[in-house]
Write a protein that holds these residues in place. Structure first.
Motif, short mmCIF file in Angstrom:
data_model
loop_
_atom_site.label_atom_id
_atom_site.label_comp_id
_atom_site.label_asym_id
_atom_site.label_seq_id
_atom_site.Cartn_x
_atom_site.Cartn_y
_atom_site.Cartn_z
N ASN A 1 0.85 -1.19 0.00
CA ASN A 1 0.00 0.00 0.00
C ASN A 1 0.88 1.24 0.00
OD1 ASN A 1 -3.10 -0.73 0.75
ND2 ASN A 1 -1.69 -2.24 1.58
N GLU A 2 0.64 2.14 -0.94
CA GLU A 2 1.43 3.36 -1.02
C GLU A 2 0.73 4.48 -0.25
OE1 GLU A 2 2.61 6.25 -4.58
OE2 GLU A 2 3.79 4.40 -4.61
N ILE A 3 1.49 5.11 0.64
CA ILE A 3 0.96 6.18 1.48
C ILE A 3 1.72 7.47 1.19
CG2 ILE A 3 0.60 6.96 3.86
CD1 ILE A 3 0.72 3.91 4.60
N ASN A 4 0.98 8.55 0.94
CA ASN A 4 1.61 9.84 0.68
C ASN A 4 1.96 10.48 2.02
OD1 ASN A 4 2.22 12.56 0.03
ND2 ASN A 4 1.05 12.38 -1.87
N VAL A 5 3.16 10.20 2.49
CA VAL A 5 3.60 10.67 3.80
C VAL A 5 3.73 12.20 3.82
CG1 VAL A 5 5.44 10.56 5.52
CG2 VAL A 5 4.82 8.51 4.23
N LYS A 6 4.33 12.74 2.79
CA LYS A 6 4.57 14.19 2.74
C LYS A 6 3.26 14.97 2.81
CE LYS A 6 7.08 17.74 0.12
NZ LYS A 6 6.04 18.77 0.24
N GLU A 7 2.26 14.51 2.09
CA GLU A 7 0.97 15.20 2.09
C GLU A 7 0.38 15.25 3.49
OE1 GLU A 7 -2.68 14.97 -0.91
OE2 GLU A 7 -2.55 13.18 0.37
N LYS A 8 0.46 14.13 4.21
CA LYS A 8 -0.11 14.07 5.55
C LYS A 8 0.67 14.94 6.53
CE LYS A 8 -2.16 9.45 5.07
NZ LYS A 8 -3.56 9.73 5.45
N ILE A 9 2.00 14.88 6.45
CA ILE A 9 2.81 15.68 7.37
C ILE A 9 2.67 17.17 7.08
CG2 ILE A 9 5.19 16.22 8.04
CD1 ILE A 9 5.83 13.27 7.88
N ASP A 10 2.63 17.52 5.80
CA ASP A 10 2.44 18.93 5.45
C ASP A 10 1.10 19.46 5.95
OD1 ASP A 10 4.89 19.03 4.23
OD2 ASP A 10 4.13 18.97 2.17
N LYS A 11 0.07 18.64 5.86
CA LYS A 11 -1.25 19.05 6.35
C LYS A 11 -1.23 19.27 7.86
CE LYS A 11 -6.16 17.88 6.13
NZ LYS A 11 -7.17 16.90 5.64
N LEU A 12 -0.53 18.37 8.56
CA LEU A 12 -0.41 18.52 10.01
C LEU A 12 0.32 19.81 10.36
CD1 LEU A 12 -0.71 17.46 12.91
CD2 LEU A 12 1.42 16.20 12.57
N LYS A 13 1.40 20.10 9.67
CA LYS A 13 2.16 21.32 9.92
C LYS A 13 1.30 22.56 9.74
CE LYS A 13 6.77 19.54 8.73
NZ LYS A 13 7.88 19.56 7.74
N GLU A 14 0.48 22.57 8.69
CA GLU A 14 -0.41 23.71 8.45
C GLU A 14 -1.43 23.85 9.57
OE1 GLU A 14 -0.40 26.19 6.07
OE2 GLU A 14 1.60 25.33 5.78
N LYS A 15 -2.00 22.73 10.00
CA LYS A 15 -3.00 22.76 11.08
C LYS A 15 -2.39 23.24 12.40
CE LYS A 15 -6.84 21.26 9.14
NZ LYS A 15 -8.08 22.07 9.15
N LEU A 16 -1.13 22.88 12.64
CA LEU A 16 -0.48 23.27 13.89
C LEU A 16 -0.24 24.78 13.96
CD1 LEU A 16 2.09 20.37 14.40
CD2 LEU A 16 -0.08 20.72 15.59
N LYS A 17 -0.27 25.45 12.84
CA LYS A 17 -0.15 26.91 12.83
C LYS A 17 -1.40 27.56 13.40
CE LYS A 17 2.85 27.02 8.72
NZ LYS A 17 2.93 27.43 7.30
#
Length: 266
Positions: free
Chosen positions: A61-77
């Motif tokens: 299963n391929e998981i887009n790690v960067k997309e998920k981490i980037d979204k978390l970083k934006e939410k943490l702002k």
């Protein structure tokens, strides 16, 4: 907006999966934009350098790690308080929890981190079914009762969890399972032995039926290292077939009309 929803704190709710995301949304206790899922299948496969990966392939299963981490970083702002929902009885959940604590602390160590560990929930009148092994076992009407079991992580706890995760990154093993309440690094041989042991109980069995039996075994006997997921069991069974440790007898449709392999131990 309902009165219940408007009175809630503006906390970022973090869960390990789409199903759990849907559960919190249906509870009507949180704003939808304040819920984020971070399913990364971290209990299996290599985990070094996760923060710098574009994609991660786990159990085919391929998981887009960067997309998920980037979204978390934006939410943490937008949030200074987060709440992580997980179960310390489920190895996938436990790995997710530790990685998220480590990652948040690395991004911004001023963020307050709360946890709701449903693996440690005791039966209460507000939770009609009592304790289960994961958040997905509850329904939306029970979520509010689970909030009674939340607690905030101390600075020392966050530091210790972060250091523990860095140790697992360095070990970078095949599996991270639960042993005596703690995560431990293991090789695939650990799980393969459990699968073959269970398979040896049958002259032959459908692959899906075997996976169900393995999942039930973990939930009743707790001797599978907290591994509950269909994806990892299916992956290892297929690998054992390639290694000629499991033999395919034939294929046929099961009672649900799904064609499955009928297998036995070689």
């Amino acid at each position: 907006m309902s009165e219940r929803l408007s009175n809630k704190e503006d906390i970022l709710e973090i869960v390990d999966g789409i199903g759990e995301y849907g559960l919190l949304k249906k509870s009507n206790l949180f704003k939808e934009e304040n819920i984020i899922e971070m399913a990364l299948l971290l209990n299996v496969g290599y985990i070094n350098n996760l923060e710098n990966l574009e994609n991660k392939t786990t159990c085919n299963n391929e998981i887009n790690v960067k997309e998920k981490i980037d979204k978390l970083k934006e939410k943490l702002k937008e949030h200074k308080i987060v709440r992580i929902w997980y179960s310390s009885l489920d190895s996938e959940d436990y790995n997710f929890f530790m990685f998220i604590v480590y990652l948040i602390n690395k991004i911004d160590n001023n963020i307050s981190i709360k946890q709701v560990d449903v693996g440690k929930v005791n039966k209460t009148d507000k939770i009609k079914f009592g304790a289960f092994w994961s958040l997905g076992c509850y329904d939306e009407l029970e979520v509010e009762g689970l909030l009674e079991f939340q607690n905030e992580l101390t600075t020392d706890q966050i530091h210790n969890i972060s250091n523990e995760w860095k140790k697992f990154e360095k070990e970078n093993s095949d599996l991270r399972i639960i042993e005596k309440g703690k995560l431990k690094s293991k090789q695939y041989a650990y799980l393969d032995e459990k699968i073959l042991e269970e398979l040896s109980k049958y002259e032959e069995i459908g692959e899906i039926k075997l996976i169900v039996e393995l999942m039930l075994r973990e939930r009743t006997d707790h001797d599978m290292g907290g591994i509950n997921g269909q994806i990892i069991f299916s992956y290892r069974i297929e690998e054992l077939i390639k290694l000629n440790k499991i033999q395919i007898i034939n294929k046929k449709k099961n009672k649900w009309g799904i064609e499955e392999k009928i297998i036995k131990k070689s």
